[in-house]
Design a protein around this motif. Sequence first.
Motif, PDB file in Angstrom:
ATOM      1  N   VAL A  98      61.762  62.719   6.402  1.00 60.47           N
ATOM      2  CA  VAL A  98      63.070  62.092   5.757  1.00 60.47           C
ATOM      3  C   VAL A  98      64.259  62.819   6.263  1.00 60.47           C
ATOM      4  O   VAL A  98      65.418  62.124   6.671  1.00 60.47           O
ATOM      5  CB  VAL A  98      62.903  62.200   4.189  1.00 60.47           C
ATOM      6  CG1 VAL A  98      64.352  62.129   3.477  1.00 60.47           C
ATOM      7  CG2 VAL A  98      61.868  61.256   3.812  1.00 60.47           C
ATOM      8  N   PRO A  99      64.359  64.155   6.499  1.00 61.11           N
ATOM      9  CA  PRO A  99      65.733  64.746   6.820  1.00 61.11           C
ATOM     10  C   PRO A  99      65.869  64.362   8.365  1.00 61.11           C
ATOM     11  O   PRO A  99      67.385  64.348   8.662  1.00 61.11           O
ATOM     12  CB  PRO A  99      65.488  66.373   6.854  1.00 61.11           C
ATOM     13  CG  PRO A  99      64.204  66.575   5.748  1.00 61.11           C
ATOM     14  CD  PRO A  99      63.238  65.165   6.110  1.00 61.11           C
ATOM     15  N   MET A 100      65.095  63.984   9.298  1.00 57.28           N
ATOM     16  CA  MET A 100      65.326  63.704  10.503  1.00 57.28           C
ATOM     17  C   MET A 100      65.986  62.422  10.706  1.00 57.28           C
ATOM     18  O   MET A 100      66.440  62.045  11.585  1.00 57.28           O
ATOM     19  CB  MET A 100      64.035  63.781  11.352  1.00 57.28           C
ATOM     20  CG  MET A 100      63.387  64.926  11.433  1.00 57.28           C
ATOM     21  SD  MET A 100      64.384  66.128  12.370  1.00 57.28           S
ATOM     22  CE  MET A 100      64.423  65.551  13.778  1.00 57.28           C
ATOM     23  N   LEU A 101      66.134  61.425   9.510  1.00 57.68           N
ATOM     24  CA  LEU A 101      66.631  60.097   9.599  1.00 57.68           C
ATOM     25  C   LEU A 101      68.018  60.236   9.358  1.00 57.68           C
ATOM     26  O   LEU A 101      68.924  59.321   9.517  1.00 57.68           O
ATOM     27  CB  LEU A 101      65.988  59.229   8.426  1.00 57.68           C
ATOM     28  CG  LEU A 101      64.372  59.125   8.374  1.00 57.68           C
ATOM     29  CD1 LEU A 101      64.145  58.324   7.117  1.00 57.68           C
ATOM     30  CD2 LEU A 101      64.125  58.134   9.463  1.00 57.68           C
ATOM     31  N   THR A 109      75.628  66.063   9.636  1.00 56.95           N
ATOM     32  CA  THR A 109      76.092  65.985   8.164  1.00 56.95           C
ATOM     33  C   THR A 109      74.989  65.942   7.416  1.00 56.95           C
ATOM     34  O   THR A 109      74.995  65.835   5.936  1.00 56.95           O
ATOM     35  CB  THR A 109      76.474  64.541   8.024  1.00 56.95           C
ATOM     36  OG1 THR A 109      75.849  63.503   8.420  1.00 56.95           O
ATOM     37  CG2 THR A 109      77.903  64.340   8.722  1.00 56.95           C
ATOM     38  N   ARG A 110      73.735  66.335   7.570  1.00 55.91           N
ATOM     39  CA  ARG A 110      72.536  66.726   6.912  1.00 55.91           C
ATOM     40  C   ARG A 110      72.729  67.395   5.619  1.00 55.91           C
ATOM     41  O   ARG A 110      72.266  67.160   4.580  1.00 55.91           O
ATOM     42  CB  ARG A 110      71.254  66.986   7.765  1.00 55.91           C
ATOM     43  CG  ARG A 110      69.839  66.526   7.232  1.00 55.91           C
ATOM     44  CD  ARG A 110      68.824  66.975   8.480  1.00 55.91           C
ATOM     45  NE  ARG A 110      69.087  66.019   9.695  1.00 55.91           N
ATOM     46  CZ  ARG A 110      68.563  66.351  10.946  1.00 55.91           C
ATOM     47  NH1 ARG A 110      67.925  67.518  11.060  1.00 55.91           N
ATOM     48  NH2 ARG A 110      68.682  65.657  11.915  1.00 55.91           N
ATOM     49  N   THR A 158      70.344  63.780  -1.885  1.00 57.33           N
ATOM     50  CA  THR A 158      69.558  62.597  -1.662  1.00 57.33           C
ATOM     51  C   THR A 158      68.387  62.584  -0.939  1.00 57.33           C
ATOM     52  O   THR A 158      67.264  61.875  -0.944  1.00 57.33           O
ATOM     53  CB  THR A 158      70.715  61.590  -0.752  1.00 57.33           C
ATOM     54  OG1 THR A 158      71.548  61.276  -1.516  1.00 57.33           O
ATOM     55  CG2 THR A 158      70.072  60.477  -0.197  1.00 57.33           C
ATOM     56  N   ILE A 159      68.239  63.500   0.173  1.00 53.08           N
ATOM     57  CA  ILE A 159      67.016  63.904   0.886  1.00 53.08           C
ATOM     58  C   ILE A 159      65.995  64.292   0.197  1.00 53.08           C
ATOM     59  O   ILE A 159      64.858  63.780   0.148  1.00 53.08           O
ATOM     60  CB  ILE A 159      67.399  64.756   1.947  1.00 53.08           C
ATOM     61  CG1 ILE A 159      68.225  64.439   3.218  1.00 53.08           C
ATOM     62  CG2 ILE A 159      66.175  65.538   2.605  1.00 53.08           C
ATOM     63  CD1 ILE A 159      68.866  65.142   4.191  1.00 53.08           C
ATOM     64  N   GLN A 160      66.375  65.103  -0.943  1.00 49.87           N
ATOM     65  CA  GLN A 160      65.286  65.590  -1.922  1.00 49.87           C
ATOM     66  C   GLN A 160      64.562  64.605  -2.635  1.00 49.87           C
ATOM     67  O   GLN A 160      63.561  64.365  -3.201  1.00 49.87           O
ATOM     68  CB  GLN A 160      65.691  66.829  -2.590  1.00 49.87           C
ATOM     69  CG  GLN A 160      65.714  68.172  -2.073  1.00 49.87           C
ATOM     70  CD  GLN A 160      64.306  68.539  -1.289  1.00 49.87           C
ATOM     71  OE1 GLN A 160      64.370  68.719  -0.093  1.00 49.87           O
ATOM     72  NE2 GLN A 160      63.390  68.509  -2.095  1.00 49.87           N
ATOM     73  N   GLU A 185      61.017  63.444  -2.663  1.00 46.52           N
ATOM     74  CA  GLU A 185      59.797  63.168  -3.953  1.00 46.52           C
ATOM     75  C   GLU A 185      59.596  61.755  -4.215  1.00 46.52           C
ATOM     76  O   GLU A 185      58.349  61.767  -4.762  1.00 46.52           O
ATOM     77  CB  GLU A 185      60.828  63.547  -5.074  1.00 46.52           C
ATOM     78  CG  GLU A 185      61.256  65.050  -5.286  1.00 46.52           C
ATOM     79  CD  GLU A 185      60.017  65.911  -5.068  1.00 46.52           C
ATOM     80  OE1 GLU A 185      59.152  65.555  -5.958  1.00 46.52           O
ATOM     81  OE2 GLU A 185      60.148  66.890  -4.390  1.00 46.52           O
ATOM     82  N   GLU A 186      60.256  60.902  -3.911  1.00 48.85           N
ATOM     83  CA  GLU A 186      59.781  59.481  -3.922  1.00 48.85           C
ATOM     84  C   GLU A 186      58.733  59.092  -2.971  1.00 48.85           C
ATOM     85  O   GLU A 186      57.680  58.604  -3.215  1.00 48.85           O
ATOM     86  CB  GLU A 186      60.964  58.268  -3.875  1.00 48.85           C
ATOM     87  CG  GLU A 186      61.917  58.142  -5.194  1.00 48.85           C
ATOM     88  CD  GLU A 186      61.074  57.306  -6.104  1.00 48.85           C
ATOM     89  OE1 GLU A 186      60.493  56.519  -5.886  1.00 48.85           O
ATOM     90  OE2 GLU A 186      61.161  58.032  -7.454  1.00 48.85           O
TER      91      GLU A 186
END
Length: 257
Positions: A143-146, A151-152, A158-160, A164-165
């Motif tokens: 997910v973080p790599m997306l 600006t990560r 949102t990443i978290q 979780e989802e």
Amino acid sequence: MTIHYEESGKGYPVILIHGYGETHHIWATYQERLSTKYRVLTPDLPGFGQSDPLPYDLSLDMVANSIYDWLKKKNISECIIIGHSLGGYVTLEIAKKFPNIISGIGLLHSSAFSDSDEKKIGREKSIEFIQKHGVEKFIESFVPMLFNENTRDQHQKTIQMLIEEGKKIPEKTMTDYMLAMRDRSDNIDLLKEFEKPLLFIFGEEDSSIPLAKSKEQIKYMQHPYLKSLPETGHMGMFEKEEEVYSTIAKFIEVTLK
């Protein structure tokens, strides 16, 4: 099989389809805002979220069939469909197989090209990782790599939420869809022949779909409604929320004139 979905608003049907490792929740803000004018439906693709998995071998062709059947059950004979990434691949399949139900389509960080050999190898490595380490480990790294690396940090909340989802998605769903994306057909001919309105939103820093590949597709489009997002990775609906929302809203308005 049952397709889980959220629905709100009245008026012309607008269908928003999530991407790989996601659920309908990615569209929550967009659904809330768009439903003031339109009937907005956000399904979970088969196997994701609360939708049942397909009862047969998974392919994007079969996923398109399942969404089409669901639309028929909802008495939707014409609609606009907008898909993120994998959702865009499914949208293209629906447009190819069931053109009469489509009045316009949107591709958000998606592609009509089939996978390159390099991309196919990457998919296979991801499958091996998932099978060896599990969905949770994969999602935490995936997910973080997306998001655009510059600006990560500002999108950590949102990443978290997405992690979780994503952790809840069954391993078989993750690996089956990875194979389906690897084996999907090229849809450039569809782009060449598609005469209805087409929204194309792409990130200039998208590591999943390189900028050159996004630009290459544009020359095949007959009636493109384009939005380029600078300093944006693969998740423009979060990274540039206001720009993406306003672009989608304007595209729907123009399409329905």
